[in-house]
Design an enzyme around this catalytic site. Sequence first.
Site, mmCIF file in Angstrom:
data_model
loop_
_atom_site.group_PDB
_atom_site.id
_atom_site.type_symbol
_atom_site.label_atom_id
_atom_site.label_comp_id
_atom_site.label_asym_id
_atom_site.label_seq_id
_atom_site.Cartn_x
_atom_site.Cartn_y
_atom_site.Cartn_z
ATOM 1 C CG ASP A 108 -9.771 3.158 4.793
ATOM 2 O OD1 ASP A 108 -8.930 2.231 5.497
ATOM 3 O OD2 ASP A 108 -10.308 3.922 5.117
ATOM 4 C CG HIS A 305 -4.680 0.618 4.835
ATOM 5 N ND1 HIS A 305 -5.733 -0.500 4.934
ATOM 6 C CD2 HIS A 305 -5.313 1.560 4.646
ATOM 7 C CE1 HIS A 305 -6.850 0.099 4.785
ATOM 8 N NE2 HIS A 305 -6.780 1.573 4.849
#
Length: 329
Positions: A108, A305
């Site tokens: 991320d 994610h």
Amino acid sequence: MSATPTAHPDVKHRLVEVPGGRIHVAEQGTGPLVLLVHGFPESWYSWRHQLPALAAAGYRAVAVDVRGYGRSSKPAEVAAYRMLAHVSDNVGVVRALGEESAVVVGHDWGSPIAANSALLRPDVFTAVGLMSVPYSPRNGFRPSDAFGMIGGDEEFYVSYFQRPGRAEAEIEPDVRGWLAGFYAGLSADTMAEDKDSLFFVPKGGKLSDRFPAGRLPSWLSEADLDLYAGEFERTGLTGALNRYRNVDRDWEDLAAWDGAPIRQPSLFIGGTLDASTTWMADALANYPTTLPGLVSSHLLEGVGHWVQQERADEVNGLLVEWLRSLPAS
């Protein structure tokens, strides 16, 4: 929360001094140093599955709390969270641990932090692993202008996060509930059918208006959520959100590296259900130019994610395989 949480009895926690303050590290194993950098809104704990796996494979695995998070320093100034400061922190951690070089791996926001660490300090970071967010070099578009054009009548989440205090007012009254919804919204087994809608804020609304309600994703236990929430209830969210508030400052700071490739051996791992990989498909396609040292790139089918937590064993295998392919330093 009175005690430092731990993922494994062999994980050691300490604070190390860096030029910008102090960084909390969680460390396991001996051998070549692998520095693990988390994203938003997370902590060192996001690498709890990788620390023992890397240690068992013969590496010194060190997961940091990025500045603004957990037990690391939280400067008051927004500008203290610019990319150059994060790169400096990573270099400082390597030095504080008594090492000359390291492999850096990020997820991320940790992915661009890792990428820029490798780009700016190739003398320290000999290889770079990126998870979920592909490498995309600095270009000619001011980020806030580009983000402002996304979403039409609604507001893109990065723009929503940029005004100090605004997102904090949404999140901090119920940190645990907000985190549960955010994590679930980006997880393969709990995301909404229209998974991209979560990234846009309707006029007069909140980001959480479109979070899925109900069960936690399979990778996240109630105890895991308690740990994440406990950290943010103690620290607040401002330090974490300040990363988003520096995108234009980063663009100005990194002007000399416009379009620059990362030449060290690299790895990318993402999920097919992650908006970061679908929206940034062009960045993946450009890897022959932007990551000429790319060893391998993997899109894991049916993964969202939080790739190293959603599919820990598979990611650990790919990570160790890549590390073992690297030339001995």
